[in-house]
Write a protein that holds these residues in place. Structure first.
Motif, PDB file in Angstrom:
ATOM      1  N   PRO A  59      13.027  -9.810  20.013  1.00  0.00           N
ATOM      2  CA  PRO A  59      13.671  -9.186  18.781  1.00  0.00           C
ATOM      3  C   PRO A  59      15.268  -9.664  18.716  1.00  0.00           C
ATOM      4  CG  PRO A  59      13.232  -7.416  20.244  1.00  0.00           C
ATOM      5  CD  PRO A  59      12.560  -8.670  20.842  1.00  0.00           C
ATOM      6  N   ALA A 112       8.743   6.336   2.617  1.00  0.00           N
ATOM      7  CA  ALA A 112       7.817   5.381   3.414  1.00  0.00           C
ATOM      8  C   ALA A 112       6.853   4.575   2.631  1.00  0.00           C
ATOM      9  CB  ALA A 112       7.107   6.194   4.547  1.00  0.00           C
ATOM     10  N   ILE A 113       6.561   3.637   3.252  1.00  0.00           N
ATOM     11  CA  ILE A 113       5.618   2.699   2.347  1.00  0.00           C
ATOM     12  C   ILE A 113       4.505   2.173   3.490  1.00  0.00           C
ATOM     13  CG2 ILE A 113       5.525   0.317   1.168  1.00  0.00           C
ATOM     14  CD1 ILE A 113       8.321   1.188   0.055  1.00  0.00           C
ATOM     15  N   GLU A 114       5.075   1.438   4.275  1.00  0.00           N
ATOM     16  CA  GLU A 114       4.015   0.685   5.408  1.00  0.00           C
ATOM     17  C   GLU A 114       3.402   2.008   6.252  1.00  0.00           C
ATOM     18  OE1 GLU A 114       3.736  -2.551   5.270  1.00  0.00           O
ATOM     19  OE2 GLU A 114       5.427  -3.117   4.195  1.00  0.00           O
ATOM     20  N   ILE A 159      16.471  -3.539   3.317  1.00  0.00           N
ATOM     21  CA  ILE A 159      15.138  -3.407   3.409  1.00  0.00           C
ATOM     22  C   ILE A 159      14.827  -3.095   4.909  1.00  0.00           C
ATOM     23  CG2 ILE A 159      12.588  -4.121   2.859  1.00  0.00           C
ATOM     24  CD1 ILE A 159      14.228  -3.984   0.027  1.00  0.00           C
ATOM     25  N   ILE A 160      15.046  -3.994   5.648  1.00  0.00           N
ATOM     26  CA  ILE A 160      14.562  -4.015   7.082  1.00  0.00           C
ATOM     27  C   ILE A 160      15.400  -2.890   7.837  1.00  0.00           C
ATOM     28  CG2 ILE A 160      13.621  -6.354   7.127  1.00  0.00           C
ATOM     29  CD1 ILE A 160      15.835  -7.080   8.659  1.00  0.00           C
ATOM     30  N   TYR A 201       3.829   5.516   7.723  1.00  0.00           N
ATOM     31  CA  TYR A 201       3.028   6.668   7.487  1.00  0.00           C
ATOM     32  C   TYR A 201       2.357   7.504   8.689  1.00  0.00           C
ATOM     33  CZ  TYR A 201       3.185   6.880   2.406  1.00  0.00           C
ATOM     34  OH  TYR A 201       3.664   7.189   1.104  1.00  0.00           O
ATOM     35  N   ASN A 245      17.821   8.035   7.084  1.00  0.00           N
ATOM     36  CA  ASN A 245      16.807   7.335   8.068  1.00  0.00           C
ATOM     37  C   ASN A 245      17.060   7.878   9.491  1.00  0.00           C
ATOM     38  OD1 ASN A 245      14.867   5.577   8.813  1.00  0.00           O
ATOM     39  ND2 ASN A 245      15.734   3.836   8.475  1.00  0.00           N
ATOM     40  N   ALA A 277       0.875  -1.182   0.158  1.00  0.00           N
ATOM     41  CA  ALA A 277      -0.049  -0.009  -0.002  1.00  0.00           C
ATOM     42  C   ALA A 277       1.020   1.360   0.045  1.00  0.00           C
ATOM     43  CB  ALA A 277      -0.849   0.051   1.259  1.00  0.00           C
ATOM     44  N   GLY A 278       0.552   2.249  -0.869  1.00  0.00           N
ATOM     45  CA  GLY A 278       1.369   3.261  -0.791  1.00  0.00           C
ATOM     46  C   GLY A 278       2.524   3.681  -1.716  1.00  0.00           C
ATOM     47  N   ALA A 279       3.039   2.576  -2.201  1.00  0.00           N
ATOM     48  CA  ALA A 279       4.526   2.547  -2.712  1.00  0.00           C
ATOM     49  C   ALA A 279       4.166   2.713  -4.237  1.00  0.00           C
ATOM     50  CB  ALA A 279       5.117   1.372  -2.742  1.00  0.00           C
ATOM     51  N   LYS A 292      14.747  -1.268  16.578  1.00  0.00           N
ATOM     52  CA  LYS A 292      14.456  -2.095  15.501  1.00  0.00           C
ATOM     53  C   LYS A 292      13.805  -3.239  15.626  1.00  0.00           C
ATOM     54  CE  LYS A 292      16.051   1.272  12.726  1.00  0.00           C
ATOM     55  NZ  LYS A 292      17.383   1.743  12.230  1.00  0.00           N
ATOM     56  N   GLY A 293      12.564  -3.635  15.104  1.00  0.00           N
ATOM     57  CA  GLY A 293      12.038  -4.790  15.080  1.00  0.00           C
ATOM     58  C   GLY A 293      11.136  -4.992  16.431  1.00  0.00           C
ATOM     59  N   ASP A 305       5.686  -4.241  10.734  1.00  0.00           N
ATOM     60  CA  ASP A 305       6.877  -3.487  11.405  1.00  0.00           C
ATOM     61  C   ASP A 305       7.354  -2.033  10.380  1.00  0.00           C
ATOM     62  OD1 ASP A 305       9.080  -3.193  13.008  1.00  0.00           O
ATOM     63  OD2 ASP A 305      10.257  -4.712  11.877  1.00  0.00           O
ATOM     64  N   LEU A 361      13.916 -13.632  15.049  1.00  0.00           N
ATOM     65  CA  LEU A 361      12.918 -12.577  14.379  1.00  0.00           C
ATOM     66  C   LEU A 361      13.540 -11.910  13.098  1.00  0.00           C
ATOM     67  CD1 LEU A 361      10.171 -11.975  14.922  1.00  0.00           C
ATOM     68  CD2 LEU A 361      10.847  -9.965  16.368  1.00  0.00           C
ATOM     69  N   PRO A 400      17.520   0.021   6.502  1.00  0.00           N
ATOM     70  CA  PRO A 400      18.409   0.388   5.202  1.00  0.00           C
ATOM     71  C   PRO A 400      19.555   0.984   5.455  1.00  0.00           C
ATOM     72  CG  PRO A 400      16.142   1.076   4.788  1.00  0.00           C
ATOM     73  CD  PRO A 400      16.238   0.392   6.283  1.00  0.00           C
ATOM     74  N   ARG A 438      21.210  -8.054  17.654  1.00  0.00           N
ATOM     75  CA  ARG A 438      20.089  -8.889  18.019  1.00  0.00           C
ATOM     76  C   ARG A 438      20.723 -10.220  18.781  1.00  0.00           C
ATOM     77  NH1 ARG A 438      15.586  -8.475  15.065  1.00  0.00           N
ATOM     78  NH2 ARG A 438      15.118  -6.364  14.343  1.00  0.00           N
ATOM     79  N   ASP A 456      12.319 -11.602   9.424  1.00  0.00           N
ATOM     80  CA  ASP A 456      11.991 -10.307   8.842  1.00  0.00           C
ATOM     81  C   ASP A 456      12.686 -10.071   7.547  1.00  0.00           C
ATOM     82  OD1 ASP A 456      10.156  -9.732  10.698  1.00  0.00           O
ATOM     83  OD2 ASP A 456      11.855  -8.253  11.983  1.00  0.00           O
ATOM     84  N   ARG A 489       9.948   0.001   8.625  1.00  0.00           N
ATOM     85  CA  ARG A 489      11.485   0.060   8.058  1.00  0.00           C
ATOM     86  C   ARG A 489      11.992   1.414   7.924  1.00  0.00           C
ATOM     87  NH1 ARG A 489       9.356  -4.186   3.485  1.00  0.00           N
ATOM     88  NH2 ARG A 489       8.199  -2.102   2.885  1.00  0.00           N
ATOM     89  N   THR A 490      11.584   2.246   7.553  1.00  0.00           N
ATOM     90  CA  THR A 490      12.230   3.622   7.456  1.00  0.00           C
ATOM     91  C   THR A 490      11.302   4.673   7.768  1.00  0.00           C
ATOM     92  OG1 THR A 490      13.249   4.967   5.658  1.00  0.00           O
ATOM     93  CG2 THR A 490      11.575   3.798   4.932  1.00  0.00           C
TER      94      THR A 490
END
Lengths: 328, 615
Positions: A278, B58-60, A88-89, B64, B194, A44-46, B215-216, B49, A282, A91, A102, A286, B51-52
């Motif tokens: 975390p 932003a995407i998720e 991605i997770i 937002y 970020n 969504a939104g991308a 994170k996470g 989760d 995990l 960046p 972790r 992810d 990510r940025t």
């Protein structure tokens, strides 16, 4: 001389396996359908144009051919200790940095629960084997079978429902309370509260295995002639058990400890998912879901190396404990 | 030996003490809460989760949410209808020739580092997006160049476009960043930025600032007391991430979190009657659709479709077949069985929460669930079952109507939806071969026009511009679900973007919705409602500020209204931290002490033994 050859052979074997794993890891994740960009595209939104998608792909180094370019880059970087940065997770952050942060959390959890399950399971196994057929033995036999056969996540969810929902003793997720700024002893207690359920799950999940193995191994040994001899010499029963039976019965457990290392890491993934703890489990989940290749490769490489080393140590320890292995 | 035994007895005693204490845990936990200065924290849970928090990347959903609290937009979404409302701009007007928009920028907005927000900041943000082609913001700045945005003075922002457009009032969903912090960053640096506490603070002008992020696991936003819209009532907003919905619901019940959203209907129903928890059914902002391959390489305005070709079934290019399929789907049953009743039967491609823009088909236009009508349509068009196997063939006895039906493996509801729909289609003589694919594979099939039917969903903006754009010919190969191509529709899309006023635009958008509904390149199956729940025994100030109305979000709103009004019940100000139970430090000390003692006993007893085992 025999020992040396045995050692060198083992190490060469490990190095070869390592090379294979590195190559396998690289291609495994790249033949999965869907590159990271196409996956992002439908979130969504991308709203990215095809040009922006290409640019993103170039940013992530995915525009080069997989073989040989990406593969050579990957091997060179990995062997020089450069595991790349997360795409991605998280960046831009180095994979090793993310990983060790972790790993600290996972290590505490895995180490304590493994030690606890080995200690408790083995002790129970000794007692069960010694007092075979007694009430305690029968009870723990049934309990162990149940725990042994139950998947970690089922056990985890049961404990979660019981302790977090019904009794509300322990928190459901996380590794510390992000709201309260605890310090000192209160921080430690908060950490332990969050670790309690994952710890309990892992400990219980692996306890049954050690119990069953120790018990049957002890029963085997108790039937051996040297035990009869020790008894005939008039050694007190307690010392027959401790000095003669248990010592020999421990051999299979040592192997199991090393082999179970792989399962403990696997268990860490499921338990960390159930309790949203975390750690590395995990993290690898992810990374997989988001197709964060560098992180995925880093964690898998670590898992593989950890299992390899554990096996190597098991081989060597076994050789030390039982000299027959070395010469065979 | 004796000494060892005494220590063992001590350990047992310790254990008993610990056990007793454990049963009094709640009392212990409360009294042991350390911080005396009560900080009011609202805690929410998410299974998604982050990510940025780069405002351009932003995407998720949670990303937002953080941005909408951390930054301001030029124009906000109005609380009631999500139309344009004052944001950083207090008022705006369009010039006579329609090419220039002039905005007055408020003088009471400040960046979280203390500098004032000026028109320059807005011009800078918009120009950079166009110049560097940054992310999703581009769509909101059509017909513009980097020079289109100017700031003649601190309080005036001017936007000049190449053709007249309503785009500046959509409103542009772009978070304004401070020029003084971002000006030195080149394209690469802007894209890679970020949040990093200390070194890369997240400085915006919104009511909250992101201050911590594990994170996470969780992240913390701290209230901005100098916010131009008034200081929030709470001190902190914390989001905790859960990996599964069950654990998140448990956390709400035990009071670890105060709010959650986006859970399945079954879990939502399990909260019914729970003391202290209020369930909230929010608006239907998204939809789930069944798309039908509409790429006709022989007859298309899309180069992509013509070049790529299509493996789609020829029958799907016939609007009669698509309409018959639409008649064969019982949307009410899907809402009932798939959504547990929390949704609305699908109609047009603009969801009803955008109440201003949604078009609801009239009784004459509506394609209702009617298997007889579907069969009649197919019979009349010559799709007969000539070989008696229950499946119709193409007119003249060609290929049977057997469609490849792709379902998403990442969607838990997909198998059930697939079974319902395949069952209905069987009744009108249409066979389906279902395939369950990962999103990655589905994207490939979809971009290659290599499918007949698939089910997927959308979460559109409050303004319909984007979702309408996805049906234009040049979106084929990019955002188009079906490679639908209709020059008349394409023209209407351009027209609505340049319409002179809202009423004109409304009329055009209605017509576009009618066209898609009539041509059925895809069937909107249902609009799913957002499901939320919160601890109403501890918090107030949410329900009276929902947005949009009459059905709205309690939290996670397009423009944050409840973020300013949410507050604890009672003047004392309860913090929610640590209220989810937990064993107190004293008890842990006892438990750890007992363990240490047991180990010591074991070691001691071993040593004691050595003299006796020479035998």
């Amino acid at each position: 001389m025999g020992t040396q050859r045995y050692l060198l052979g083992k190490i060469a074997q490990v190095l070869f396996t390592l090379f294979f794993i590195l190559t396998f890891n690289f291609f495994l994740f790249r033949i999965m359908p869907g590159d990271p960009v196409t996956l992002l595209v439908r979130s969504a939104g991308a709203e990215l144009t095809p040009e922006q998608q290409d640019e993103l792909r170039a940013d992530l180094g995915l525009d080069k051919p997989i073989f040989p370019d990406q593969y050579v880059d990957y091997m060179r970087d990995t062997l020089t200790g450069n595991f790349g940065v997360s795409t991605i997770i998280d960046p831009g952050r180095p994979v090793s940095e993310i990983f060790w942060e972790r790993m600290g959390r996972s290590f505490i959890l895995l180490f304590t629960s493994t030690v606890a399950s080995i200690a408790i399971g083995t002790l129970m196994g000794i007692y069960g084997g010694w007092r075979r057929g007694g009430r305690v033995d029968n009870g723990s036999m049934v309990g162990s079978m149940i725990l042994y056969s139950m998947p970690e996540y089922v056990l985890g969810i049961l404990l979660l429902l019981l302790f977090a929902n019904v009794f509300q003793i322990f928190p459901t997720a996380g590794y510390i309370d992000p709201v309260a700024d605890y310090t000192g002893l209160a921080y430690v207690a908060d950490y332990l509260n969050h670790m309690a359920l994952p710890f309990l799950t892992l400990t219980l999940a692996y306890l049954g295995e050690y119990y069953l193995l120790m018990r049957s191994s002890l029963l085997d040994v108790m039937g051996e002639e040297f035990i009869t001899l020790a008894r005939a010499k008039g050694v007190r029963e307690k010392y027959v058990l401790r000095r003669h039976a248990v010592r020999n019965a421990l051999l299979p457990t040592v192997t199991l400890i090393a082999l179970s290392f792989a399962f403990v890491l696997g268990g860490a993934i499921t338990v960390e998912l159930v309790f949203t703890y975390p750690g590395v489990g995990l993290l690898s989940y992810d990374a997989l879901v988001n197709r964060d290749f560098p992180v995925l490769q880093g964690t898998f490489l670590f898992f593989s190396v950890a299992v390899l080393l554990a096996n190597l140590i098991a081989d060597l320890t076994y050789g030390y404990l039982d000299p027959r292995v070395r010469t065979a | 030996m004796r000494r060892a035994r005494r220590i063992a007895a001590l350990a047992v005693a310790f254990g008993v003490v610990a056990g007793v204490a454990l049963t009094n845990t709640a009392a212990f936990a409360q009294s042991a809460t350390p911080s005396a200065d009560e900080k009011v924290t609202f805690v929410s849970g998410t299974t998604n989760d982050m990510r940025t928090v780069n405002p351009f990347k932003a995407i998720e959903t949670p990303e937002y949410e953080v941005l909408s609290l951390n930054y301001d937009m030029l124009i906000n979404f109005a609380k009631d209808d999500l139309g344009p409302a004052p944001g950083l701009a207090t008022e705006w007007s369009q010039s006579e020739d329609g090419l220039t928009w002039t905005f007055t920028i408020r003088d009471d907005a400040f960046w979280q580092d203390g500098e004032q927000v000026n028109a320059d900041d807005i011009a800078f943000t918009f120009s950079r997006i166009v110049e560097f082609q940054l992310g999703s913001g581009l769509d909101y700045l059509p017909y513009s160049t980097p020079e289109s945005f100017t700031a003649p003075d601190d309080r005036t922002f001017v936007w000049t476009t190449e053709v007249p457009t309503i785009a500046p009032t959509i409103p542009p969903w772009i978070y304004i960043v401070p020029e003084h912090l971002w000006a030195d960053r080149d394209k690469d640096a802007m894209k890679k930025w970020n949040f990093e506490p200390g070194t890369n603070p997240s400085i915006g002008s919104g009511p909250f600032e992101l201050t911590e992020w594990t994170k996470g696991d969780s992240w913390t936003m701290t209230a901005n007391p100098d916010y131009w819209g008034g200081a929030p009532e709470i001190d902190e907003y914390v989001v905790r991430r859960f990996n599964n919905e069950e654990a998140m619901v448990t956390a709400l019940k035990s009071g670890e979190i105060d709010y959650l959203s986006a859970i399945g209907p079954d879990l939502f129903d399990s909260l019914e009657g729970q003391a202290g928890i209020t369930q909230w059914v929010g608006p239907a902002t998204g939809f789930v659709q069944m798309s039908m391959n509409s790429c006709d390489p022989e007859n298309t305005a899309s180069d992509f479709c013509a070049d790529t070709g299509s493996t789609g079934h020829p029958a799907l290019l016939d609007p009669v077949v698509r309409t018959a399929i639409a008649h064969a789907i019982d949307k009410d049953t899907l809402v009932e069985r798939i959504l547990g009743g929390y949704g609305e039967a699908g109609e047009t491609i603009v969801p009803p929460f955008a109440s201003q823009w949604h078009y609801s088909p009239t009784e004459d236009e509506a394609v209702t669930f009617d298997l007889a009508a579907a069969n009649a349509l197919l019979d009349d068009a010559g799709y007969a079952d000539t070989d008696g196997d229950g499946v119709r063939e193409m007119p003249g006895g060609g290929e049977p109507l057997d469609f490849r039906f792709i379902l998403r493996s990442e969607d838990e509801q997909a198998p059930d939806m697939g079974r319902f729909i395949s069952g209905w289609l069987t009744e009108i003589g249409i066979a389906t071969s279902s395939e369950v694919l990962t999103d990655g594979k589905l994207v490939n099939a979809w971009l290659d026009n290599d499918y007949d039917l698939y089910i997927w969903g959308w979460g559109p903006d409050p303004d319909p511009d984007f979702i309408l754009s996805t049906f234009t010919s040049n979106q084929c190969g990019s955002w188009s679900d079906t490679c639908y191509s209709n020059p008349e529709y394409d023209q209407l899309y351009t027209d609505q973007k340049t319409a002179s006023d809202t009423a004109d635009r409304q009329a055009i958008i209605n017509e576009m919705q009618q066209i898609i509904y009539r041509d059925v390149p895809e069937i909107v199956l249902f609009y799913d409602k957002s499901l939320e729940a919160y601890r109403s025994d501890e918090w107030t100030g949410l329900e009276d500020n929902i947005s949009p109305t009459p059905e709205g979000f309690l939290w996670g709103q397009y423009t944050a209204y409840t973020a300013l009004t949410v507050q604890p019940i009672g003047a004392g100000g309860t913090t929610s931290g640590g209220s989810g139970g937990g064993v107190s430090p004293v008890v842990w000390l006892g438990i750890l002490g007992a363990i240490v003692i047991v180990i010591a006993v074991v070691l001691l007893s071993r040593r004691g033994r050595s003299d006796e085992d020479a035998a």
